[in-house]
Design an enzyme around this catalytic site. Structure first.
Site, short mmCIF file in Angstrom:
data_model
loop_
_atom_site.label_atom_id
_atom_site.label_comp_id
_atom_site.label_asym_id
_atom_site.label_seq_id
_atom_site.Cartn_x
_atom_site.Cartn_y
_atom_site.Cartn_z
CE LYS A 68 -1.33 6.67 -16.79
NZ LYS A 68 0.01 6.54 -17.31
CB SER A 108 -8.34 2.93 -15.07
OG SER A 108 -9.62 3.46 -15.30
CG ASP A 116 -0.20 5.87 -12.81
OD1 ASP A 116 0.38 6.91 -12.45
OD2 ASP A 116 0.07 5.26 -13.86
CB ALA A 142 0.10 -0.10 -22.94
N GLY A 146 -2.42 3.02 -17.85
CA GLY A 146 -3.05 3.00 -16.52
C GLY A 146 -4.22 2.05 -16.40
N GLY A 196 -4.72 -1.09 -15.25
CA GLY A 196 -4.91 -1.74 -13.94
C GLY A 196 -5.29 -0.72 -12.87
O1 C5P Z 1 3.07 2.33 -7.82
P1 C5P Z 1 3.26 1.37 -8.94
O2 C5P Z 1 3.18 -0.05 -8.46
O3 C5P Z 1 2.39 1.62 -10.11
O4 C5P Z 1 4.77 1.58 -9.47
C1 C5P Z 1 5.49 0.57 -10.11
C2 C5P Z 1 6.98 0.82 -9.98
O5 C5P Z 1 7.37 1.93 -10.80
C3 C5P Z 1 7.43 1.17 -8.60
O6 C5P Z 1 7.71 0.03 -7.83
C4 C5P Z 1 8.68 1.99 -8.85
O7 C5P Z 1 9.78 1.12 -9.11
C5 C5P Z 1 8.37 2.69 -10.16
N1 C5P Z 1 7.88 4.08 -9.93
C6 C5P Z 1 8.79 5.05 -9.54
N2 C5P Z 1 8.34 6.33 -9.34
C7 C5P Z 1 7.03 6.66 -9.52
C8 C5P Z 1 6.11 5.68 -9.93
C9 C5P Z 1 6.56 4.40 -10.13
O8 C5P Z 1 9.98 4.78 -9.38
N3 C5P Z 1 6.65 7.92 -9.30
#
Ligand code: C5P
Length: 296
Positions: A9, A102, A134, A95, A98, A100
């Site tokens: 994405k 996806s 995501d 990058a 998304g 991982g």
């Molecule tokens: O959920 P995911 O593991 O992909 O997010 C990685 C990190 O990015 C989270 O631990 C957080 O620190 C940050 N993040 C955030 N706000 C979001 C998405 C991600 O602060 N809406």
């Protein structure tokens, strides 16, 4: 066995409108599927979950989100069942595309199909959001609005499909680090022009050119190579050039397509250039159904 593509994405627009109590940030983002894809094969059998990543490009163990997705799905809907995953990576990691997430969503959808498990959509979404912010978007795909952590997803009318250029700087950055680098935030609604178009069901490419990515400030300051690549796209005549997610990938739209050679010459050394197309949900469903039918 099922073999299916897990598409990447881009975030056509991304606003960070606040900090949440759960350590995440409150987002307003517009997601769009593009036709750069990993390939995932899923086969039922064996003990527990096994994962193979030929040629690497991602971890092959429990740090891999596809692995964790399979474990979460089987634990909830088919305890005692095992599966083997084979993941061929094409989407670069770190990058903002998304990859991982996806792969994880594709794993959930593949297991649902293979096991004919009627996982209610709400419950599948719960499992997806537990894996990462995501992941839920990839259960929907196409053009979609993400609010909350980016995991409350509403499908929008698909934008007309068009060609995008992706610039992939030779850097991997941590999403967590980028969010942590944000300064003061002012609570704001969805950017007015974009909000009005979304409300009217008429979001178009023209309006999105007036959008933004609030994470660019952090990324451009800490990784000047990404800022230089962004500037080069503007100088090459892009009508829209923007960071996707927390980067480091940039995407660009041109009214008049530049020659790849001329574009490459302007970019900082080491940047990879890819020409991709956006995919709407109908074509996405066709691509997924076509692949699954060919393999079962
Ligand atoms: O959920 P995911 O593991 O992909 O997010 C990685 C990190 O990015 C989270 O631990 C957080 O620190 C940050 N993040 C955030 N706000 C979001 C998405 C991600 O602060 N809406």
């Amino acid at each position: 066995m099922i073999r299916l593509p897990a598409f990447a994405k881009v975030n056509l627009h991304l606003q960070v409108v606040g900090r949440r109590g759960d350590g995440y940030h409150e987002l307003r983002t517009v997601f769009q599927t593009i036709d750069l894809a990993d390939e995932l094969e899923v086969e039922i059998g064996g003990d527990g979950v096994t994962l193979e990543v030929p040629g690497a490009g991602a971890p092959a163990g429990a740090e891999n989100l596809a692995f964790r997705a399979a474990e979460a799905f089987l634990q909830r809907w088919a305890p005692g069942t095992g599966c083997h995953l084979r993941l061929t990576k094409r989407i670069p990691a770190g990058a903002g595309l998304g990859g991982g997430s996806s792969d994880a969503a594709a794993t959930l959808l593949a297991l649902q199909r293979l096991l004919a498990t009627p996982a209610p959509p709400g419950e599948l979404w719960e499992v997806a959001r537990g894996l990462g912010a995501d992941v839920p978007y990839f259960l929907t795909g196409g053009t979609a609005l993400g609010v909350g952590r980016g995991d409350e997803v509403t499908a929008l009318p698909d934008l007309p499909e068009r060609e995008l250029w992706l610039v992939l700087p030779p850097l991997e950055i941590s999403t967590r680090e980028v969010f942590a680098g944000l300064g003061d935030l002012t609570a704001a609604p969805l950017a007015p022009r974009i909000g009005a178009s979304v409300q009217a069901g008429k979001l178009g490419w023209g309006v999105l050119a007036a959008g933004a990515n609030d994470l660019e400030v952090v990324v451009f300051e800490r990784w000047p190579l990404v800022r230089r690549a962004h500037r080069a796209l503007g100088e090459a005549g892009a009508t829209l050039a923007r960071l996707s997610g927390s980067g480091t990938a940039l995407f660009a739209l041109f009214d008049e397509q530049p020659s790849p050679r001329a574009l490459r010459e302007r970019l900082p050394a080491g940047c990879r250039l890819e020409r991709v197309r956006t995919l709407g949900r109908r074509r996405l469903a066709e691509r997924l159904a076509g692949r699954a039918a060919a393999d079962t």
